[in-house]
Design an enzyme around this catalytic site. Structure first.
Site, PDB file in Angstrom:
ATOM      1  N   TYR A 162       0.840  -1.200   0.000  1.00 37.50           N
ATOM      2  CA  TYR A 162       0.000   0.000   0.000  1.00 37.50           C
ATOM      3  C   TYR A 162       0.875   1.251   0.000  1.00 37.50           C
ATOM      4  O   TYR A 162       0.631   2.189  -0.767  1.00 37.50           O
ATOM      5  CB  TYR A 162      -0.906  -0.022   1.232  1.00 37.50           C
ATOM      6  CG  TYR A 162      -1.975   1.044   1.237  1.00 37.50           C
ATOM      7  CD1 TYR A 162      -3.153   0.880   0.520  1.00 37.50           C
ATOM      8  CD2 TYR A 162      -1.821   2.210   1.990  1.00 37.50           C
ATOM      9  CE1 TYR A 162      -4.152   1.846   0.537  1.00 37.50           C
ATOM     10  CE2 TYR A 162      -2.803   3.180   2.015  1.00 37.50           C
ATOM     11  CZ  TYR A 162      -3.967   2.996   1.293  1.00 37.50           C
ATOM     12  OH  TYR A 162      -4.944   3.960   1.304  1.00 37.50           O
ATOM     13  N   LYS A 166       0.932   3.877  -3.109  1.00 35.16           N
ATOM     14  CA  LYS A 166       0.532   5.260  -2.915  1.00 35.16           C
ATOM     15  C   LYS A 166       1.671   6.238  -3.190  1.00 35.16           C
ATOM     16  O   LYS A 166       1.445   7.356  -3.669  1.00 35.16           O
ATOM     17  CB  LYS A 166      -0.030   5.452  -1.502  1.00 35.16           C
ATOM     18  CG  LYS A 166      -1.334   4.701  -1.257  1.00 35.16           C
ATOM     19  CD  LYS A 166      -2.426   5.109  -2.243  1.00 35.16           C
ATOM     20  CE  LYS A 166      -3.762   4.460  -1.911  1.00 35.16           C
ATOM     21  NZ  LYS A 166      -4.836   4.876  -2.838  1.00 35.16           N
TER      22      LYS A 166
END
Length: 255
Positions: A162, A166
């Site tokens: 993640y 991102k």
């Protein structure tokens, strides 16, 4: 007073719940005709129902942002319904906890989890932009807001892919802004902190007290608070802003 997105055609992915739903509703309130896209058809339908109940205009589209043909069809549906695409919020995402991998170290995660996280959270954003940018260029410009995260600005424990995805969204946003500025398209990223949605359940269960202790405002954010920032970034009032990140985290990154 003229509403911020009066008459514009907007597209929101991951709009069946959470930040995406709040953004779609806020866009409609500000005068946009909204294409509500989500992998879950019932959630998208519920968002459309809420918009229509408030007097807005919206349609639901079921789409998996990791599937190129579905993404192309999603953008085509927005253009077919409303004649053009003026603004888009690429918000669809998946957290490590959703895949049962929350709290694991980088060296311990399975490649299947890694691949899925990157596919949804990064490649999905690129696929959406690929087709949105083409549609916007045909009609003279537009605005795109990608959902990144404070995990796109710093490392966070137990969030591995993640964090990587991102960070990639932040970089991709900057590159797209530079590449498409001459076409009249602005591209920015919103970096939410910890927002009260089901997506953060795992993180809050593991370290909720530490999260709240670090945030200057000592609370979780609400989806509607992120939605307001996205609407502004899509509006003409932010006309000189492109290639940047707007952090909405209750002061988490300030400490």
């Amino acid at each position: 007073m003229t509403r911020l997105l009066e008459g514009k055609s907007a597209l929101v992915t991951g709009a069946g719940s959470g930040i995406g739903r709040a953004t779609a509703i806020a866009m409609a309130r500000e005068g946009a005709r909204v294409t509500v896209a989500d992998l879950a058809g019932p959630g998208a339908g519920d968002t459309v129902a809420a918009i229509r109940a408030a007097g807005g205009e919206a349609q639901a589209v079921v789409a998996d942002v990791t599937r190129p043909h579905q993404v192309a069809a999603m953008v085509d549906a927005a253009v077919a319904a409303y004649g053009r695409l003026d603004c888009a919020h690429n918000n669809a995402g998946v957290a490590a906890g959703t895949l049962g991998a929350g709290g694991q170290r980088v060296g311990d995660i399975d490649q299947e989890v890694w691949d899925r996280m990157i596919a949804v959270n990064l490649t999905g954003v690129w696929l959406c932009m690929k087709h949105e940018l083409a549609a916007m260029e045909r009609t003279g410009g537009g605005a795109i807001v990608n959902t990144a995260s404070i995990a796109g600005l710093v490392g966070l424990p137990g969030t591995h892919a993640y964090v990587a995805a991102k960070h990639g969204v932040v970089g991709l946003t900057k590159a797209a802004a530079i590449d498409h500025a001459e076409a009249g398209i602005r591209v920015n990223a919103i970096c939410p902190g910890y927002i009260e949605t089901p997506m953060i359940g795992d993180s809050m269960a593991r370290r909720g007290e530490r999260i709240l202790a670090r945030a200057a405002m000592r609370r979780l954010g609400q989806p509607e608070e992120i939605a307001e920032a996205v609407v502004w970034l899509c509006s003409d009032r932010s006309g000189f802003i492109t290639g940047t990140t707007v952090t909405a985290d209750g002061g988490y990154m300030a400490s």
